[in-house]
Scaffold this active site. Structure first.
Site, PDB file in Angstrom:
ATOM      1  N   ASN A 118     140.960 -31.638  28.045  1.00  0.00           N
ATOM      2  CA  ASN A 118     139.654 -32.003  27.935  1.00  0.00           C
ATOM      3  C   ASN A 118     138.668 -31.371  26.871  1.00  0.00           C
ATOM      4  O   ASN A 118     137.569 -31.610  26.776  1.00  0.00           O
ATOM      5  CB  ASN A 118     138.794 -31.602  29.295  1.00  0.00           C
ATOM      6  CG  ASN A 118     138.980 -30.106  29.517  1.00  0.00           C
ATOM      7  OD1 ASN A 118     139.493 -29.286  28.964  1.00  0.00           O
ATOM      8  ND2 ASN A 118     138.224 -29.806  30.743  1.00  0.00           N
ATOM      9  N   SER A 142     150.910 -14.692  33.108  1.00  0.00           N
ATOM     10  CA  SER A 142     150.310 -13.638  32.229  1.00  0.00           C
ATOM     11  C   SER A 142     150.762 -12.224  32.529  1.00  0.00           C
ATOM     12  O   SER A 142     151.229 -12.403  33.935  1.00  0.00           O
ATOM     13  CB  SER A 142     148.820 -13.691  32.164  1.00  0.00           C
ATOM     14  OG  SER A 142     148.132 -12.463  31.790  1.00  0.00           O
ATOM     15  N   TYR A 165     140.077 -14.325  36.951  1.00  0.00           N
ATOM     16  CA  TYR A 165     140.994 -15.078  35.923  1.00  0.00           C
ATOM     17  C   TYR A 165     142.479 -14.611  36.273  1.00  0.00           C
ATOM     18  O   TYR A 165     143.274 -15.368  36.615  1.00  0.00           O
ATOM     19  CB  TYR A 165     140.756 -14.488  34.611  1.00  0.00           C
ATOM     20  CG  TYR A 165     141.918 -14.804  33.782  1.00  0.00           C
ATOM     21  CD1 TYR A 165     142.405 -15.968  33.254  1.00  0.00           C
ATOM     22  CD2 TYR A 165     142.584 -13.697  33.222  1.00  0.00           C
ATOM     23  CE1 TYR A 165     143.440 -16.223  32.465  1.00  0.00           C
ATOM     24  CE2 TYR A 165     143.926 -13.802  32.502  1.00  0.00           C
ATOM     25  CZ  TYR A 165     144.342 -15.301  31.988  1.00  0.00           C
ATOM     26  OH  TYR A 165     145.347 -15.606  31.242  1.00  0.00           O
ATOM     27  N   LYS A 223     146.114 -16.339  37.966  1.00  0.00           N
ATOM     28  CA  LYS A 223     147.511 -16.718  37.782  1.00  0.00           C
ATOM     29  C   LYS A 223     148.297 -16.274  39.034  1.00  0.00           C
ATOM     30  O   LYS A 223     149.403 -16.851  39.034  1.00  0.00           O
ATOM     31  CB  LYS A 223     147.693 -15.456  36.334  1.00  0.00           C
ATOM     32  CG  LYS A 223     146.823 -15.992  35.217  1.00  0.00           C
ATOM     33  CD  LYS A 223     147.402 -17.345  34.688  1.00  0.00           C
ATOM     34  CE  LYS A 223     146.552 -17.772  33.618  1.00  0.00           C
ATOM     35  NZ  LYS A 223     147.091 -19.214  33.101  1.00  0.00           N
TER      36      LYS A 223
END
Ligand code: UFG
Length: 346
Positions: free
Chosen positions: A36, A129, A156, A160
């Site tokens: 996007n 991550s 964040y 994950k």
């Protein structure tokens, strides 16, 4: 070169995504990018085309937009696998806007998995991550895939972890689904052609873009967050991995999913070099290899920073047959060449 299967790459115009698209195309894969452009721009496609000699299909779609995503799968029934990069990734921003992170990062994966099931696409590679390990205990350094997952320090990081759980749950429920989870350490550098690289928005959070922007005089000086950690020179230690090496690991992961039926249904790999470098070592080495001065000052610690973490990448080395072996000098030089190209510096 004969055409290989078709891979859908979400977030394919982003930093790691664009490098991966190039490596897939170099190996003959057909690539469809869904992005996007929220943290990238459409010119990245020109860079990819200049390197790979052809242009990937590009669909300007948000992964939260289920009908549009579904249309892509209808239009390209040859999709054999998905590499899902598309996600928001700024730790600080996630603390300020948690809902945006949960909505975007969780909703995107849920949509992808749902649509994959509808269209019977069985293979997904997910960008995770090393953040899932938090600060590993000393006995877990270097950190391998069996080290305990620790409570996330940011929304964040939590996305994950939750996304990894979602993948495990879906694999459990659907035995046809094949999952590869790749846990990245710290990706840095740019393609050697300097046609693609990292495009940070505003003031960079990450070390390397800040270093290169300071070298390019866009910033007065680098602030080094803390020199009182219990490490050799007092600065934090990370496993900095060349983005092109990282991209190649995705090709290996896809190959394995498509060609090795006896693989485990969910496989997890740490993607790092196995070598920890301190912030100070990065800054000094950068100055040495580029010959450009980077003014810096030591300031206080940054909240939430992990003291030291680096990978044990043995599993990826042996099972994927992949190794991150580009010398750090070349990696830092590639980052500088990219910055110079962006800023028109000779
Ligand atoms: N650093 C500085 N000055 C800066 C920027 C960074 O000294 O201006 C230091 C940090 O304190 C840290 C090291 O450089 O010691 C690396 O910092 P980065 O921000 O580049 O990388 P992090 O390891 O902190 O963050 C990375 C990913 C995140 C992920 C996190 C998990 O970018 O997405 O690892 O640990 F969440």
């Amino acid at each position: 070169m004969s055409t290989k299967p078709c891979i859908l790459v979400t977030g394919g115009t982003g930093y790691i995504g664009s490098h991966t698209v190039v490596e897939l195309m170099n190996q003959g894969y057909e690539v469809i990018i869904v992005d996007n452009l929220s943290n990238s721009n459409v010119e990245v496609l020109d860079g990819i085309e200049r390197i790979a000699g052809r242009r990937p299909v590009f669909e300007n779609i948000d992964c939260l937009d289920y009908p549009s995503l579904d249309r892509v799968f209808c239009e390209y029934p040859q999709i054999a696998g998905v590499i899902h990069f598309a996600a928001s990734k700024a730790v600080g921003e996630s603390v300020e806007q948690p809902l945006m992170y949960y909505r975007n990062n969780l909703g995107s994966l849920v949509n992808i998995l749902d649509i994959m099931q509808v269209h019977q696409v069985r293979n997904i590679v997910f960008s995770s991550s090393c953040t899932v390990y938090g600060q590993p205990d000393k006995q877990h350094l270097p950190v391998d895939e069996t080290a305990p997952i620790q409570k996330a320090l940011s929304p964040y990081g939590n996305t994950k972890q939750i996304n990894e759980d979602i993948l495990h749950d879906c694999a459990h429920a659907c035995k046809q689904l094949q999952v590869t989870i790749l846990r990245y350490f710290n990706p840095i550098g740019a393609h050697p052609s300097a046609q693609i690289g990292e495009l940070p928005n505003g003031i960079p959070n990450n070390l390397l873009p800040f270093v290169t922007q300071t070298a390019a005089r866009l910033r007065d000086k680098l602030r080094i967050f803390g020199d009182d950690y219990p490490t050799e020179d007092g600065t934090c230690i990370r496993d900095y991995i060349y983005v092109v090496d990282l991209a190649k690991a995705h090709v290996k992961a896809i190959e394995r999913m498509l060609q090795v039926p006896e693989r485990e249904q969910v496989e997890i790999f740490n993607l790092g070099t196995g070598r920890g470098l301190s912030v100070m070592e990065i800054v000094r080495t950068f100055m040495q290899v580029t010959g450009v001065r980077v003014p810096y000052e030591i300031v206080g610690r940054r909240e939430g920073d992990i003291e030291q973490v680096w990978a044990d990448p043995k599993r990826a080395n042996t099972v994927l047959g992949w190794k991150a072996d580009t010398p750090i000098a070349d990696v830092l030089m590639s980052a500088w060449n990219w910055e110079k190209k962006l800023r028109g510096i000779n």
